[in-house]
Design a protein around this motif. Structure first.
Motif, PDB file in Angstrom:
ATOM      1  N   VAL A 157       4.843 -44.294   0.025  1.00 47.65           N
ATOM      2  CA  VAL A 157       4.343 -44.071  -1.703  1.00 47.65           C
ATOM      3  C   VAL A 157       3.299 -42.751  -1.478  1.00 47.65           C
ATOM      4  O   VAL A 157       1.989 -44.093  -1.819  1.00 47.65           O
ATOM      5  N   ASN A 163       1.862 -44.860 -10.074  1.00 46.88           N
ATOM      6  CA  ASN A 163       3.124 -46.058 -10.164  1.00 46.88           C
ATOM      7  C   ASN A 163       3.083 -46.939 -10.316  1.00 46.88           C
ATOM      8  O   ASN A 163       2.676 -48.487 -10.476  1.00 46.88           O
ATOM      9  N   HIS A 165       4.644 -49.132  -8.258  1.00 48.69           N
ATOM     10  CA  HIS A 165       5.422 -50.280  -6.876  1.00 48.69           C
ATOM     11  C   HIS A 165       4.428 -51.119  -7.279  1.00 48.69           C
ATOM     12  O   HIS A 165       3.322 -50.824  -5.783  1.00 48.69           O
TER      13      HIS A 165
ATOM     14  N   HIS B 165      11.644 -50.439  -6.044  1.00 50.85           N
ATOM     15  CA  HIS B 165      10.856 -49.826  -5.281  1.00 50.85           C
ATOM     16  C   HIS B 165      11.950 -48.545  -4.206  1.00 50.85           C
ATOM     17  O   HIS B 165      11.983 -48.535  -3.299  1.00 50.85           O
ATOM     18  N   LEU B 167      10.586 -44.984  -4.885  1.00 47.92           N
ATOM     19  CA  LEU B 167      10.131 -43.990  -4.850  1.00 47.92           C
ATOM     20  C   LEU B 167      10.400 -42.585  -3.412  1.00 47.92           C
ATOM     21  O   LEU B 167       9.922 -41.926  -3.513  1.00 47.92           O
ATOM     22  N   ASP B 168      10.253 -43.861  -2.660  1.00 45.89           N
ATOM     23  CA  ASP B 168      10.660 -42.886  -1.148  1.00 45.89           C
ATOM     24  C   ASP B 168      11.490 -42.561  -0.726  1.00 45.89           C
ATOM     25  O   ASP B 168      12.150 -41.536  -0.497  1.00 45.89           O
TER      26      ASP B 168
END
Lengths: 326, 326
Positions: A157, A163, A165, B165, B167-168
């Protein structure tokens, strides 16, 4: 957590679905992928004594990140500035955090494909808050360099895309609390310091100011601290920063929109140098706050509203409606 | 995204702040750290033809993860089961996803300390959905093994603690779409396959079924696939799985609560073996759905409600009020 306690809703004003409402009433749909997938980017600018600080720098970052995440907003910078200024005006706050958020939103039909989503914008103004409380700012923070957890890798990320996270940072905080520290900074897998929950880190080593180059958010306060070091002709290295080098530094401080430049005087139970707040840290902190009424770096809330209003009158922009009086 | 489109709210029922309400009206406070810090854990169980599938396994995982994240819930398993069953009953759905969420919530006073937070529980039932659509399940998915992004490392965020989480995974999806693939699986930094958005991966190699050991959620459907392989005496290795081994596999499938066992027949534009859905995949998929009315692995929605009601009558539990009729 206790059963008898109620959540505290700070005063403030939010912008949701085109309406302004008290922050305590601001909600997002539980199905917004910004929540269910952490699929959102955001930025937080602060207002100090009625002036936005470096709003342009925050906008540069936010609009770039919206693009990087394949998000789309109907608002341009003027439109968003008007909304943020209106949130602050309605909140009545002189000193505020102002958060802007773009989430993936929800799809227009049953779908798991992010390309089908209708992206959403939220914003709110709330009272200014600090990473370090008054006592911690006076005597310096006790910081833990986490052992149990590493920062999310930039290969997974991109940390320069701000973000939500934060689970690595949160688990790091629990480790810090277990060790009687007040806050935490995480390392990458190679043992280099990265960042903490909402802040960057600087260390004065051999007369040069050093801050991590990668694996971190490129904070606006980090940028400001670098600018201020250059102003006082202190050389800055944006570099890799092994944890042991930080432990042996002359001075250490953290930077955040939530408080500016804040001293660290204890790391992992050991004092940083003599354990007193460093002279350079104090000087940079003073300069940081001095810059808050410099028109080159700050814009009055009312000025921003007026500028947009005239712009809106001229062009007949739809965001005019967002400026109606309550 | 398009300005004229409206978000689609699926039918369903949510549980928020002790009340049941239509899913389309379910909101969470914008200040909930579950949103602002991704500080939450969740689980998703499915209901098929009126029966929860392996609810105990989901509860084992969810309650363990709540503890691991230093979260606290006032609800026990019976109390939560009653709420989930009530969401399903009110939704009228025969086939449903049922999501349970525990967020950090908000502090009881101005604070940035997660220990000051009042944790919150949300739940909802919505129509059952699939990772792969009907056509993809019939002919097999076209999967991309991501190059541009790696999965968040377990040293940073424990993937066995189910979290938001993503986003990856989302950025991986965009890479897949750019390459005309339909979905994506991410590797760790060493090039071993991990997982995709909401699913685990299996590969049949040299007559043995292999699935990644670490860096992944320990999915309940993954566990079920392993159980089914054991039932048909197919050896299973929970191991490291280099991307190239997956590309050369005899069969590949993914597993998810969102659809069970779903075939992959193309990886990175190349067919898996002969490019047809494999025999073992089809067999396991059949067995998976057969298990849905086995009382050892499933519980009727009404049975769960009744069981809890009598339990509640006997003990006078406060969750009784949650079962009032609408």
């Amino acid at each position: 957590m206790s059963t008898s306690k109620q959540p505290y809703f700070p005063p403030g004003t939010a912008y949701v679905d085109g309406d302004y409402l008290p922050l305590s009433e601001a909600r997002l749909p539980i199905l917004d992928w910004g929540f269910l997938h952490g699929d959102a980017t955001y930025d937080v600018v602060h207002v100090w004594k009625g002036r936005f600080f470096r709003l342009d720098a925050h906008f540069d970052r936010f609009f770039r990140n919206v693009d990087r995440m394949h998000l789309e907003m109907e608002l341009d910078r003027d439109g968003l500035a008007a909304i943020l200024a209106e949130c602050v005006r309605r909140s009545g706050l002189e000193d505020a955090f102002v958060e802007m958020i773009c989430t993936r939103g929800m799809p227009a039909m049953p779908s798991r494909d992010p390309r089908d989503a209708i992206n959403r914008v939220y914003a709110f103004a709330m009272p200014f808050g600090w990473v370090a409380d008054e006592k911690q700012r006076e005597k310096g923070l006790h910081l833990r360099i986490a052992r149990s957890v590493t920062r999310i890798s930039p290969h997974a990320v991109d940390p320069t895309v701000k973000n939500y996270h934060w689970l690595d940072l949160i688990m790091g905080l629990y480790e810090a609390y277990d060790q009687e520290a007040e806050n935490v900074v995480l390392c990458d897998e190679a043992g280099n310091v990265t960042e903490g929950p909402g802040f960057n880190l600087f260390a004065l080593i051999d007369g040069r100011m050093k801050t991590p180059a990668s694996g971190v958010l490129e904070g606006i306060t980090r940028k400001t601290a670098i600018d201020l070091c250059e102003m006082i002709q202190l050389p800055v290295d944006v570099t890799t920063l092994p944890a042991d080098r930080v432990r042996g530094a002359q001075e250490v401080f953290i930077t955040s929109t939530a408080g500016g430049i804040m001293p660290v005087t204890v790391i992992d139970d050991q004092p940083v140098a003599d354990g007193e707040v460093g002279e350079t840290t104090r000087r940079l902190d003073g300069l940081y706050w001095d810059k808050h009424d410099d028109p080159a770096w700050s814009t009055g809330v009312d000025e921003l509203r007026r500028r947009h209003l005239s712009h809106a009158d001229f062009r007949g922009r739809p965001s005019m409606s967002a400026l109606r009086t309550p």
